[in-house]
Design a protein around this motif. Structure first.
Motif, PDB file in Angstrom:
ATOM      1  N   SER A   6      -4.861 -16.755   2.638  1.00  0.00           N
ATOM      2  CA  SER A   6      -4.946 -15.734   1.594  1.00  0.00           C
ATOM      3  C   SER A   6      -4.948 -14.358   2.235  1.00  0.00           C
ATOM      4  N   VAL A   7      -4.211 -13.430   1.632  1.00  0.00           N
ATOM      5  CA  VAL A   7      -4.178 -12.045   2.085  1.00  0.00           C
ATOM      6  C   VAL A   7      -4.959 -11.212   1.077  1.00  0.00           C
ATOM      7  N   SER A   8      -5.944 -10.457   1.565  1.00  0.00           N
ATOM      8  CA  SER A   8      -6.788  -9.661   0.671  1.00  0.00           C
ATOM      9  C   SER A   8      -6.463  -8.168   0.713  1.00  0.00           C
ATOM     10  N   ALA A   9      -5.641  -7.729   1.667  1.00  0.00           N
ATOM     11  CA  ALA A   9      -5.202  -6.330   1.742  1.00  0.00           C
ATOM     12  C   ALA A   9      -3.934  -6.279   2.581  1.00  0.00           C
ATOM     13  N   ALA A  10      -3.080  -5.301   2.279  1.00  0.00           N
ATOM     14  CA  ALA A  10      -1.835  -5.154   3.031  1.00  0.00           C
ATOM     15  C   ALA A  10      -1.400  -3.693   3.044  1.00  0.00           C
ATOM     16  N   THR A  11      -0.810  -3.275   4.151  1.00  0.00           N
ATOM     17  CA  THR A  11      -0.288  -1.918   4.301  1.00  0.00           C
ATOM     18  C   THR A  11       1.059  -1.974   5.002  1.00  0.00           C
ATOM     19  N   LEU A  12       2.035  -1.284   4.438  1.00  0.00           N
ATOM     20  CA  LEU A  12       3.345  -1.119   5.078  1.00  0.00           C
ATOM     21  C   LEU A  12       3.375   0.232   5.761  1.00  0.00           C
TER      22      LEU A  12
END
Length: 196
Positions: free
Chosen positions: A157-163
Motif C-alpha cells: 500500500s502507498v500512503s503518500a506520493a510525490t512526483l
C-alpha cells in the motif's frame, strides 16, 4: 536545470467498482485482488509546453503491509484522470515494474531518466506531457503467497506520493512591440527569458 514537485492529491484502491480513499494498494489479500490509483491533479497547473524533461522521480511512502521483503511496484497508465468506475475500466497499458527492496513501512524514491529505467522514463514522460494525471498500481501476476500468509508477495500500500520533474527550458520567447518596422529604424522586443 530546474525542478518542480507535485504531491499526490488522491490515493485510492478498489477490488471492484467501489473506491476507498487514503491508500493506493496493489496485490492480493485474503483472495481479494486490489488495484490502486494515484492522482496528481497539480499536473494541470504545471506548464510543460516549453520544457524538456530530463528526469522524473517518484517518491512513495509504503505503509506496513505484507512482509518486509522485496516487492515489485507495478505501474499502468490510467484510462482516464478521474478515479471512478470499475478497476478494469481504469487500467490502460503497462508502464512497467520496479523491484523495491525492503518495501515495508518506508519511503523510497524511484528514479527514471535516460540511463536509469530508460524505457519507463520515456513512457512516463510521454504520458505526462499528454496531460495525464493518474497512475495505476496493479500486479498482473502475484508470484504466489508466502507460506502461512493471506497476502501475495507483492501486496503493498502507498500512503503518500510525490512526483519531481527535472527539466530544461527549450527557448526564450518574445514578440515585437510593433507589427511593422521601417527599414533602418529601431525595433523593441518584449522577451521572456527562462533561466536554469
Amino acid at each position: 536545470m530546474a525542478t518542480h514537485s507535485i504531491n499526490a492529491s488522491q490515493l485510492k484502491y478498489a477490488s471492484s467498482s467501489s473506491w476507498t480513499s487514503g491508500l493506493a494498494r496493489q496485490g492480493v489479500y485474503s483472495s481479494t485482488r486490489y488495484e490502486g490509483a494515484i492522482r496528481f491533479t497539480g499536473l494541470a497547473n504545471f506548464d510543460m509546453s516549453n520544457i524538456n524533461i530530463t528526469q522524473i522521480k517518484l517518491k512513495i511512502t509504503i505503509s506496513e503491509s505484507g512482509m518486509s521483503g522485496s516487492k515489485y511496484f507495478t505501474m499502468y497508465k490510467a484510462a482516464k484522470n478521474a478515479i471512478s468506475g470499475t478497476i478494469a475500466s481504469m487500467r490502460g497499458s503497462s508502464i512497467g515494474s520496479i523491484l523495491i527492496t525492503n518495501a515495508y513501512g518506508t519511503t523510497k524514491t524511484l528514479t527514471f531518466d535516460s540511463s536509469t529505467n530508460a524505457g519507463m522514463f520515456n513512457t512516463l514522460k510521454s504520458y505526462f506531457l499528454a496531460g495525464n494525471q493518474t497512475l495505476i498500481m496493479y500486479v498482473p501476476s502475484t508470484r504466489g503467497m508466502p507460506d502461512g500468509k493471506v497476502y501475495c508477495y507483492d501486496y503493498m500500500s502507498v500512503s503518500a506520493a510525490t512526483l519531481t520533474f527535472t527539466f530544461d527550458y527549450l527557448k526564450s520567447s518574445g514578440t515585437l512591440e510593433s507589427d511593422s518596422v521601417m527599414a533602418g529604424s529601431t525595433a523593441k522586443m518584449n522577451i521572456t527569458a527562462y533561466n536554469e
